[in-house]
Design a protein around this motif. Structure first.
Motif, PDB file in Angstrom:
ATOM      1  N   ILE A 175      -0.898 103.289  51.725  1.00  0.00           N
ATOM      2  CA  ILE A 175      -0.053 104.151  51.076  1.00  0.00           C
ATOM      3  C   ILE A 175       1.079 103.607  50.290  1.00  0.00           C
ATOM      4  O   ILE A 175       1.414 103.818  49.286  1.00  0.00           O
ATOM      5  N   ALA A 176       1.794 102.695  51.169  1.00  0.00           N
ATOM      6  CA  ALA A 176       2.805 102.057  50.171  1.00  0.00           C
ATOM      7  C   ALA A 176       2.427 101.124  49.196  1.00  0.00           C
ATOM      8  O   ALA A 176       1.319 100.528  49.191  1.00  0.00           O
ATOM      9  N   ASP A 177       3.155 101.058  48.208  1.00  0.00           N
ATOM     10  CA  ASP A 177       2.817 100.654  46.931  1.00  0.00           C
ATOM     11  C   ASP A 177       2.330  98.931  47.138  1.00  0.00           C
ATOM     12  O   ASP A 177       1.271  98.625  46.731  1.00  0.00           O
ATOM     13  N   LYS A 178       3.003  98.322  47.910  1.00  0.00           N
ATOM     14  CA  LYS A 178       2.660  96.887  48.270  1.00  0.00           C
ATOM     15  C   LYS A 178       1.089  96.931  48.970  1.00  0.00           C
ATOM     16  O   LYS A 178       0.489  95.784  48.496  1.00  0.00           O
ATOM     17  N   GLN A 179       1.127  97.848  49.754  1.00  0.00           N
ATOM     18  CA  GLN A 179      -0.156  97.650  50.420  1.00  0.00           C
ATOM     19  C   GLN A 179      -1.443  98.104  49.801  1.00  0.00           C
ATOM     20  O   GLN A 179      -2.563  97.235  49.608  1.00  0.00           O
ATOM     21  N   VAL A 180      -1.110  99.076  48.826  1.00  0.00           N
ATOM     22  CA  VAL A 180      -2.295  99.418  48.028  1.00  0.00           C
ATOM     23  C   VAL A 180      -2.674  98.193  46.992  1.00  0.00           C
ATOM     24  O   VAL A 180      -3.719  97.957  46.648  1.00  0.00           O
ATOM     25  N   GLN A 181      -1.207  97.603  46.364  1.00  0.00           N
ATOM     26  CA  GLN A 181      -1.672  96.673  45.280  1.00  0.00           C
ATOM     27  C   GLN A 181      -2.242  95.619  45.672  1.00  0.00           C
ATOM     28  O   GLN A 181      -3.280  94.870  45.262  1.00  0.00           O
ATOM     29  N   THR A 182      -2.084  95.018  47.049  1.00  0.00           N
ATOM     30  CA  THR A 182      -2.775  93.890  47.822  1.00  0.00           C
ATOM     31  C   THR A 182      -4.235  94.330  47.566  1.00  0.00           C
ATOM     32  O   THR A 182      -4.980  93.256  47.473  1.00  0.00           O
ATOM     33  N   VAL A 183      -4.717  95.429  48.277  1.00  0.00           N
ATOM     34  CA  VAL A 183      -5.977  95.669  48.159  1.00  0.00           C
ATOM     35  C   VAL A 183      -6.740  95.759  46.927  1.00  0.00           C
ATOM     36  O   VAL A 183      -7.909  95.240  46.787  1.00  0.00           O
ATOM     37  N   THR A 184      -6.198  96.509  46.007  1.00  0.00           N
ATOM     38  CA  THR A 184      -6.725  96.631  44.728  1.00  0.00           C
ATOM     39  C   THR A 184      -6.837  95.339  44.067  1.00  0.00           C
ATOM     40  O   THR A 184      -7.872  95.082  43.197  1.00  0.00           O
ATOM     41  N   ASP A 185      -5.667  94.536  44.089  1.00  0.00           N
ATOM     42  CA  ASP A 185      -6.109  93.318  43.423  1.00  0.00           C
ATOM     43  C   ASP A 185      -7.056  92.477  43.885  1.00  0.00           C
ATOM     44  O   ASP A 185      -7.670  91.838  43.244  1.00  0.00           O
ATOM     45  N   PHE A 186      -7.219  92.681  45.145  1.00  0.00           N
ATOM     46  CA  PHE A 186      -8.161  91.865  45.769  1.00  0.00           C
ATOM     47  C   PHE A 186      -9.510  92.231  45.546  1.00  0.00           C
ATOM     48  O   PHE A 186     -10.780  91.266  45.154  1.00  0.00           O
ATOM     49  N   LEU A 187     -10.051  93.448  45.404  1.00  0.00           N
ATOM     50  CA  LEU A 187     -11.240  94.129  45.252  1.00  0.00           C
ATOM     51  C   LEU A 187     -11.723  93.987  43.601  1.00  0.00           C
ATOM     52  O   LEU A 187     -12.863  93.898  43.447  1.00  0.00           O
ATOM     53  N   LEU A 188     -10.563  94.006  42.857  1.00  0.00           N
ATOM     54  CA  LEU A 188     -10.771  94.044  41.212  1.00  0.00           C
ATOM     55  C   LEU A 188     -10.496  93.044  40.340  1.00  0.00           C
ATOM     56  O   LEU A 188     -10.505  93.061  39.525  1.00  0.00           O
ATOM     57  N   ASP A 189     -10.058  91.882  41.201  1.00  0.00           N
ATOM     58  CA  ASP A 189      -9.475  90.572  40.608  1.00  0.00           C
ATOM     59  C   ASP A 189     -10.842  90.344  39.787  1.00  0.00           C
ATOM     60  O   ASP A 189     -11.882  90.032  40.438  1.00  0.00           O
TER      61      ASP A 189
END
Length: 298
Positions: free
Chosen positions: A284-298
Motif C-alpha cells: 500500500i505504501a508508495d515505495k512498496q508499490v513502486q518497487t513491485v510495479t517497476d519490477f513487473l513492468l520494467d
C-alpha cells in the motif's frame, strides 16, 4: 478502474468440487496476466492498491487477477478441511491459469501466496499454460520460523463477531501491527473486505474465512515443518523465473539468513527490504508499490 470485476471458476476436488472467486482488474482481453495471491487468512482485495497502480502504469496492456483462495473471501468453503493445504491450492491455481490462457504470466505472492507461486515455478512437470516470467515473493521463503508460525496460528480458527467494520478493523490491527504504518483510512479500506455479514444477525459482521483453515495448520509440528522446508528448498532451486524477494526488515517469518540464501542460490532473487515493517508488507505504501510495479513492468 476503481472497482474490480468478480468472477468465479469451478475447481474439482475429492468432495465434488468448489467455486473459487477471483477479482479482475484491467483489460480482460490482455494476454499479459499478473496473478496476485494473498496470505493465509487474507483475501484477494488485499491487492487493490497494487492492482490499480499496475493498471495505471501499463495502460490497457495488462490484466491483474487476484483470487480468493478456497475458504476465503467470496470462494466456497471446502467440505473437507484437510485439503486446506498448499497442494490443493496449487491444483486450483492450475485450473484458473488454464482458464485465463496468458501469453505472459507474472506472479505476486504474499506469504502463503508466495509458497503457492514457488511450487508453480519450481516444479517443471506442472501443466502451466506458459512458464511464470517474473515472480514476487513477499516476505516468504523455503525456511520459516516455528515461533512465527505459532504466532499466526494463535489467531486462526476462532469465529468472532463485530458490531461494525470499524470494530473489526481495530481488532485486526491488534494482531497485524507488524504490517507496518498505515493511516486510519488506509487500514479501514484494507480491512473492509476482511469481514462479511452474519447471517440472521443484522448489523453484525464476522471474519470472511472458514475457521477450519486452521485445521491442517494446527496439526503442524517442528518435524513436519523441517521436512517441508527441505522440499521447498529443492523447489526453490528449480525456479527459473526472474525473482524479486520483498522483506519486512523486522519480519519474524523470513529471517535475514534465509533471505540471503535466496539471493545466493536458485533463481538468485533480488532482495528489497522495507524498514519499519515486519510480516508482511501490504503493498500500500508508495515505495512498496513502486518497487513491485517497476519490477513487473520494467
Amino acid at each position: 478502474m476503481s472497482e474490480p470485476v468478480l468472477n468465479y471458476i469451478f475447481c474439482p476436488d475429492a468432495s465434488g468440487g468448489h467455486r473459487m472467486a477471483y477479482w479482475e482488474w484491467g483489460n480482460p482481453q490482455s494476454t499479459h496476466v499478473v496473478v496476485c495471491v494473498h496470505g493465509l487468512s487474507r483475501q484477494g482485495r488485499d491487492f487493490d492498491v497494487l492492482a490499480q497502480a499496475l493498471c495505471a502504469k501499463a495502460g490497457n496492456s495488462i490484466r491483474v487477477v487476484c483470487p480468493d483462495v478456497a475458504g476465503r473471501g467470496q470462494s466456497d468453503w471446502l467440505k473437507d478441511p484437510a485439503y486446506y493445504q498448499i497442494p490443493a491450492y496449487v491444483a486450483d491455481m492450475l485450473v484458473l491459469l488454464a482458464h485465463l490462457k496468458p501469453a505472459t504470466l507474472d506472479w505476486v505472492g504474499t506469504s502463503m501466496g508466495g509458497l503457492i507461486g514457488m511450487v508453480l515455478c519450481g516444479q517443471p512437470d506442472l501443466p502451466l499454460p506458459v512458464p511464470i516470467r517474473r515472480l514476487v515473493l513477499n516476505d516468504v521463503g523455503p525456511a520459516m520460523q516455528w515461533q512465527a508460525l505459532q504466532r499466526i496460528g494463535e489467531y486462526l480458527g476462532h469465529s468472532v463477531q463485530f458490531s461494525s467494520v470499524q470494530q473489526a478493523a481495530d481488532a485486526l490491527w491488534a494482531v497485524s501491527t507488524s504490517f507496518g504504518p498505515h493511516t486510519p483510512e488506509q487500514w479501514l479500506a484494507f480491512s473492509r473486505h476482511m469481514v462479511k455479514p452474519v447471517v440472521g444477525e443484522p448489523g453484525l459482521v464476522t471474519l470472511h474465512y472458514d475457521p477450519a483453515i486452521a485445521t491442517p495448520f494446527g496439526a503442524m509440528t517442528q518435524e513436519s515443518v523441517a521436512q517441508a522446508e527441505a522440499q521447498l528448498w529443492q523447489v526453490y532451486d528449480h525456479i527459473t523465473a526472474t525473482t524479486l524477494l520483498t522483506r519486512g526488515a523486522q519480519s519474524d517469518l523470513l529471517t535475514v539468513e534465509t533471505a540471503q540464501a535466496m539471493v545466493a542460490r536458485g533463481p538468485k532473487a533480488r532482495l528489497v527490504e522495507f524498514e519499519g515493517v515486519g510480516h508482511a508488507p501490504t503493498f500500500i505504501a508508495d515505495k512498496q508499490v513502486q518497487t513491485v510495479t517497476d519490477f513487473l513492468l520494467d
